[in-house]
Design a protein around this motif. Structure first.
Motif, PDB file in Angstrom:
ATOM      1  N   ASP A 169      66.376 -21.487  97.783  1.00 30.81           N
ATOM      2  CA  ASP A 169      67.742 -21.317  98.292  1.00 30.81           C
ATOM      3  C   ASP A 169      67.727 -20.953  99.772  1.00 30.81           C
ATOM      4  O   ASP A 169      68.487 -21.494 100.565  1.00 30.81           O
ATOM      5  N   ASP A 170      66.803 -20.050 100.137  1.00 27.33           N
ATOM      6  CA  ASP A 170      66.679 -19.653 101.532  1.00 27.33           C
ATOM      7  C   ASP A 170      66.342 -20.851 102.395  1.00 27.33           C
ATOM      8  O   ASP A 170      66.922 -21.053 103.457  1.00 27.33           O
ATOM      9  N   ALA A 171      65.379 -21.641 101.909  1.00 31.19           N
ATOM     10  CA  ALA A 171      64.937 -22.804 102.685  1.00 31.19           C
ATOM     11  C   ALA A 171      66.115 -23.740 102.920  1.00 31.19           C
ATOM     12  O   ALA A 171      66.316 -24.241 104.021  1.00 31.19           O
ATOM     13  N   ILE A 172      66.922 -23.943 101.884  1.00 32.45           N
ATOM     14  CA  ILE A 172      68.068 -24.841 102.034  1.00 32.45           C
ATOM     15  C   ILE A 172      69.061 -24.271 103.031  1.00 32.45           C
ATOM     16  O   ILE A 172      69.603 -24.983 103.868  1.00 32.45           O
ATOM     17  N   ARG A 173      69.272 -22.951 102.969  1.00 27.89           N
ATOM     18  CA  ARG A 173      70.213 -22.344 103.888  1.00 27.89           C
ATOM     19  C   ARG A 173      69.752 -22.539 105.338  1.00 27.89           C
ATOM     20  O   ARG A 173      70.542 -22.763 106.231  1.00 27.89           O
ATOM     21  N   TRP A 174      68.423 -22.450 105.567  1.00 30.68           N
ATOM     22  CA  TRP A 174      67.922 -22.627 106.937  1.00 30.68           C
ATOM     23  C   TRP A 174      68.004 -24.085 107.365  1.00 30.68           C
ATOM     24  O   TRP A 174      68.260 -24.371 108.527  1.00 30.68           O
ATOM     25  N   MET A 175      67.758 -25.004 106.427  1.00 27.15           N
ATOM     26  CA  MET A 175      67.789 -26.423 106.776  1.00 27.15           C
ATOM     27  C   MET A 175      69.161 -26.851 107.270  1.00 27.15           C
ATOM     28  O   MET A 175      69.296 -27.846 107.962  1.00 27.15           O
ATOM     29  N   LYS A 176      70.175 -26.077 106.884  1.00 30.34           N
ATOM     30  CA  LYS A 176      71.530 -26.369 107.316  1.00 30.34           C
ATOM     31  C   LYS A 176      71.609 -26.529 108.831  1.00 30.34           C
ATOM     32  O   LYS A 176      72.368 -27.347 109.348  1.00 30.34           O
ATOM     33  N   TYR A 177      70.786 -25.731 109.551  1.00 27.32           N
ATOM     34  CA  TYR A 177      70.885 -25.743 111.018  1.00 27.32           C
ATOM     35  C   TYR A 177      70.128 -26.904 111.655  1.00 27.32           C
ATOM     36  O   TYR A 177      70.102 -27.024 112.868  1.00 27.32           O
ATOM     37  N   SER A 178      69.499 -27.761 110.822  1.00 24.87           N
ATOM     38  CA  SER A 178      68.921 -28.963 111.404  1.00 24.87           C
ATOM     39  C   SER A 178      69.971 -30.061 111.509  1.00 24.87           C
ATOM     40  O   SER A 178      69.706 -31.123 112.045  1.00 24.87           O
ATOM     41  N   SER A 179      71.177 -29.799 111.005  1.00 25.58           N
ATOM     42  CA  SER A 179      72.273 -30.738 111.245  1.00 25.58           C
ATOM     43  C   SER A 179      72.841 -30.464 112.634  1.00 25.58           C
ATOM     44  O   SER A 179      73.081 -29.304 112.992  1.00 25.58           O
TER      45      SER A 179
END
Lengths: 222, 258
Positions: B3-13
């Motif tokens: 879940d954390d990883a997904i939350r951080w990946m958000k900022y690669s948009s």
């Protein structure tokens, strides 16, 4: 697969043999640059002997940079490169074979003419021998590493000047070890460390540089 | 964890990155000002003059952080290049490209202040010392990266080619460093070493740390601003960009393909 690579080697060599201009230009460049130094610095034998290894090495490095463009340039322009990418052989090996052919026709002549330049600059026989060996070990590294720059700048505006900027920082260790080895003979210090390190760099560049150059070619030809 | 990883990946948009960066920049910018003020105050008024070098040593408060940053930023650049090559994340290339000018600037600053410090201390602006030479070569590496990125018109190709170059450069940095050091010791023997200096007074050390923090905060702020501009340029046909800059904004009216 071996036959593919063998055919490729023969093709590259015969292409150059039918247009010898490229080999002659690189060697002429080396000889002319080295000839300029006594005119610019001093005809004094002791001075020339001091700077000789560096002068020959820098000139050989620049001559190698000059020839890098023709490494993939012609194949890129006439579309052969795309066919090479489609060969059923690993691209790394294809690149390695192309580099071997390139070194045989541009790097090796530089090495062979170097004893003459050594004599011109007043080096002793032992030093000329070491200069020859360091160039024999070093020019393949220059070609191998240079292939990465040549592949990255394919078809790029001002690619010729750019490849110099990209490659010269990476050439620094080879230059230091190559020219330094001859100086150790002049100073009477141990020589083995320089040659060993130069050999180590060659051993490192031989598998890694064609691999990186192959990746660069895939980026440049899409 | 995932879940954390997904939350951080958000900022690669690009969109999320743009707004996150916009919120972070003032914080880092003001932190840079604050740390620089503290560092400069301690450096100029609290720290005592060096008994060997007098006041000229104070240039170290700029010089040493600049030299640190020049090397850290290249590593960071190579790290983003690796991310771009392996995972094809567009924003990684935006970050790498935005880091390069700041890294080159700090490298130049380190060389420049080093020369200014060298004149009173060593009696010459430039010596072929191992550190100086490898710093100069680092500057060439930065210039090569910027040059290659700018020379290629196709954005995707430019990103991947420059990333590959940055990685090849990073592999070579240790080889260059050790060969230069070896060359130098063979020829003249190190005449002055920084490690040979007497241990630092506490006030000098704290000024140095404050200036290093200021350099970090400055780098982050500037790189984020540059990355924001780059994002706007690359995403100029996206709907959210026209919302940000307005319909009469120049990024939408000049429809020149890069």
């Amino acid at each position: 697969m071996a036959s593919i690579l063998w055919t490729l080697l023969k093709r590259d060599l015969s292409l150059v043999m039918r247009r010898r201009q490229d080999i002659v230009t690189a060697v002429a460049f080396l000889v002319i640059v080295v000839t300029l130094f006594p005119l610019a610095v001093s005809p004094e034998q002791s001075v020339l002997r001091e700077i000789a290894p560096g002068v020959v090495w820098v000139a050989a490095l620049l001559a190698t940079l000059l020839t890098l463009e023709r490494l993939f340039g012609d194949d890129y322009r006439d579309g052969t490169l795309e066919q090479l990418l489609l060969l059923p052989a690993p691209l790394t090996l294809v690149v390695l074979v192309k580099l071997a052919a390139h070194w045989l026709v541009t790097g090796l002549p530089l090495v062979l003419v170097s004893p003459l330049l050594g004599m011109q600059l007043g080096l002793a026989a032992g030093e000329i021998g070491i200069l020859f060996i360091t160039l024999l070990l070093g020019t393949p590294i220059l070609t191998l590493v240079g292939a990465i720059g040549a592949a990255l700048t394919l078809g790029v505006r001002g690619g010729g000047a750019l490849v110099v900027v990209l490659m010269v920082p990476l050439y620094v260790p080879v230059l230091i070890l190559g020219a330094g080895a001859v100086a150790t003979v002049t100073d009477g210090a141990g020589l083995q460390a320089h040659l060993s390190l130069l050999g180590a760099l060659l051993a490192l560049a031989l598998p890694l540089a064609p691999w990186a150059a192959a990746a660069a070619l895939r980026i440049s030809v899409q | 964890m995932s879940d954390d990883a997904i939350r951080w990946m958000k900022y690669s948009s690009p969109r999320n990155f743009y707004f996150l960066a916009g919120r972070l920049v003032p914080w880092f910018g003001w932190a840079a000002v604050l740390f620089a003020a503290i560092g400069l105050y301690i450096g100029f008024f609290v720290a005592p003059a060096d008994y060997q070098q007098g006041d000229s040593y104070r240039i170290m408060f700029i010089h040493v952080p600049a030299a640190w940053m020049s090397m850290f930023l290249y590593l960071l650049l190579a790290g983003y290049a690796l991310i771009n090559v392996v995972w094809r994340i567009k924003m990684a290339d935006v970050m790498a490209r935005s880091l390069a000018p700041t890294g080159a600037m700090f490298t130049f600053l380190a060389l420049w202040t080093g020369a200014l410090w060298g004149k009173p201390t060593w009696g010459t602006y430039w010596v072929w010392d191992a550190r100086l030479t490898s710093e100069l070569i680092l500057l060439f590496l930065y210039l090569g990266y910027i040059g290659l990125h700018n020379a290629i018109d196709d954005r995707e190709r430019a990103a991947r080619a420059a990333s590959l170059l940055a990685m090849v450069g990073a592999v070579n940095v240790p080889i260059i460093y050790f060969s230069v050091q070896w060359w130098n010791t063979l020829h003249q023997g190190a005449s002055i070493t920084v490690t040979g200096a007497p241990t630092m007074a506490w006030s000098m050390f704290s000024a140095l740390i404050a200036m290093a923090l200021a350099s970090w905060m400055y780098s982050i702020a500037v790189v984020l601003i540059r990355a924001q501009a780059e994002t706007l340029k690359r995403e100029r046909f996206a709907a959210w960009v026209s919302e940000v800059v307005g319909d009469d904004g120049s990024p939408t009216t000049s429809r020149i393909r890069n």
